[in-house]
Scaffold this active site. Structure first.
Site, PDB file in Angstrom:
ATOM      1  N   PRO A   2       4.009 -12.939  -0.852  1.00 12.48           N
ATOM      2  CA  PRO A   2       4.924 -13.839  -0.159  1.00 12.48           C
ATOM      3  C   PRO A   2       4.587 -13.941   1.332  1.00 12.48           C
ATOM      4  CG  PRO A   2       6.100 -12.246  -1.509  1.00 12.48           C
ATOM      5  CD  PRO A   2       4.693 -11.767  -1.374  1.00 12.48           C
ATOM      6  N   GLU A   3       4.415 -15.170   1.775  1.00 17.24           N
ATOM      7  CA  GLU A   3       4.224 -15.465   3.192  1.00 17.24           C
ATOM      8  C   GLU A   3       5.488 -16.189   3.669  1.00 17.24           C
ATOM      9  OE1 GLU A   3       0.371 -17.261   3.858  1.00 17.24           O
ATOM     10  OE2 GLU A   3      -0.428 -16.355   2.037  1.00 17.24           O
ATOM     11  N   ARG A 125       3.258  -3.524  -7.218  1.00 15.93           N
ATOM     12  CA  ARG A 125       2.288  -2.674  -6.514  1.00 15.93           C
ATOM     13  C   ARG A 125       2.929  -1.647  -5.579  1.00 15.93           C
ATOM     14  NH1 ARG A 125      -2.516  -6.578  -4.572  1.00 15.93           N
ATOM     15  NH2 ARG A 125      -3.418  -4.640  -3.845  1.00 15.93           N
TER      16      ARG A 125
END
Length: 292
Positions: A2-3, A125
């Site tokens: 996500p940016e 992750r």
DNA sequence: CACTTGACCTGTCCGC
DNA sequence: TGCGGACAGGTCAAGT
């Protein structure tokens, strides 16, 4: 993953879904996903109400009535997915995107609200995290002290972008764009997309850009971020919004993950290389290696 | 100091 | 089909 556009899309969803709700329970399975819990949890998190949902750079801020805030960073694979009790947390819901029941094996933190709805922080992750801090201390975090301006703020112009990019004048323009202290919220997708839009090769040194390049890059970055927010962000692999929906920006991408396909501007085959340690997508014809 | 690389994790994909 | 290695959108710490 996500940016800025993805985190902003999550923020818009959460604003609608959780403001005004009171937290009645918190669960977490992985200590690094909630590093300063549980010492403060019962006192400052439980029975507090969510007052607002804000975003700065790629970080979400859930302000609580207890004068504490939850700070959330999704990093690469984080998700914040809301499920109301009537959705039964996924089972049998008519919306396909909600088919997977939650929590699942990637769920790290679960907040339960007074109406029995839940907010799941999933993170395959385990790079992402949730922190609990007094709201007044949030601006004192190292990250917030050094992070650059919001690119979609009305006072962010090409001159200020130039001045900040030139703080990294001896590195390539892609590394400079990815530096959060230069401009907030740009990641690998929108670095590649904005450099294509501005016809600038990612390996050019920041100091070699002309004013024409800086104005084009500013325009391209603002446009691509706004377009992506309008499309609900990019769902390359794991990203979903607060209601579990994927974003559609990837079908508008010009270079990102388009290696081997023709450039939408000139037809040259898009290539993938490695710049600033990151996979980098470029049109070798449109994006000039030297000053124009 | 400025800049680059490795580490943090799990899952997937690709070649042998 | 199995297995090893490279790679994935972010950010720090450590290294040059």
């Amino acid at each position: 993953m996500p940016e800025l556009p993805e985190v902003e899309t999550v923020r818009i969803g959460l604003q609608k879904l959780v403001v005004g709700k009171t937290i009645t329970n918190v669960d977490f399975d992985w200590p690094k996903s909630f590093p300063n819990a549980p010492a403060d949890v019962s006192q400052f998190l439980l029975d507090s109400t969510i007052v607002s949902v804000k975003r700065r750079a790629k970080v979400l801020l859930l302000e609580l009535s207890s004068s504490y805030s939850l700070i959330i960073h999704l990093k690469m694979t984080g998700q914040l997915v809301y499920r109301s009790k009537t959705e039964d947390f996924g089972a049998g819901h008519p919306n396909d995107s909600l088919v997977n029941p939650l929590p699942d094996k990637s769920t790290r933190v679960t907040l339960t609200f007074n109406d029995n709805a839940k907010l799941f922080f999933n993170d395959q992750r385990k790079f992402g995290w949730v922190r609990l801090l007094p709201t007044v201390e949030v601006p004192q975090l190292d990250f917030f002290k050094k992070v650059g301006p919001e690119p979609l703020a009305s006072d962010f112009n090409w001159q200020s972008m130039k001045e900040r990019l030139l703080r990294r004048k001896n590195t390539n323009i892609k590394a400079a764009l990815l530096d959060q202290s230069v401009v907030a919220g740009v990641g690998n997708i929108y670095a590649d997309e904005s450099l294509w839009g501005a016809k600038i090769h990612p390996t050019r040194l920041a100091r070699d850009l002309t004013d024409k390049d800086f104005t084009a890059l500013h325009r391209a970055l603002v446009d691509v971020l706004q377009l992506s927010i309008d499309k609900g962000g990019s769902s390359n692999s794991t990203y979903v919004d607060a209601e579990g929906r994927k974003g559609s920006y990837m079908s508008f991408a010009n270079v990102f993950r388009r290696e081997g396909q023709p450039c939408n501007r000139c037809g040259t085959i898009i290539v993938k290389t490695r710049v600033a340690g990151r996979g980098t997508h470029t049109c070798p014809t449109c994006q000039k290696l030297s000053k124009t």
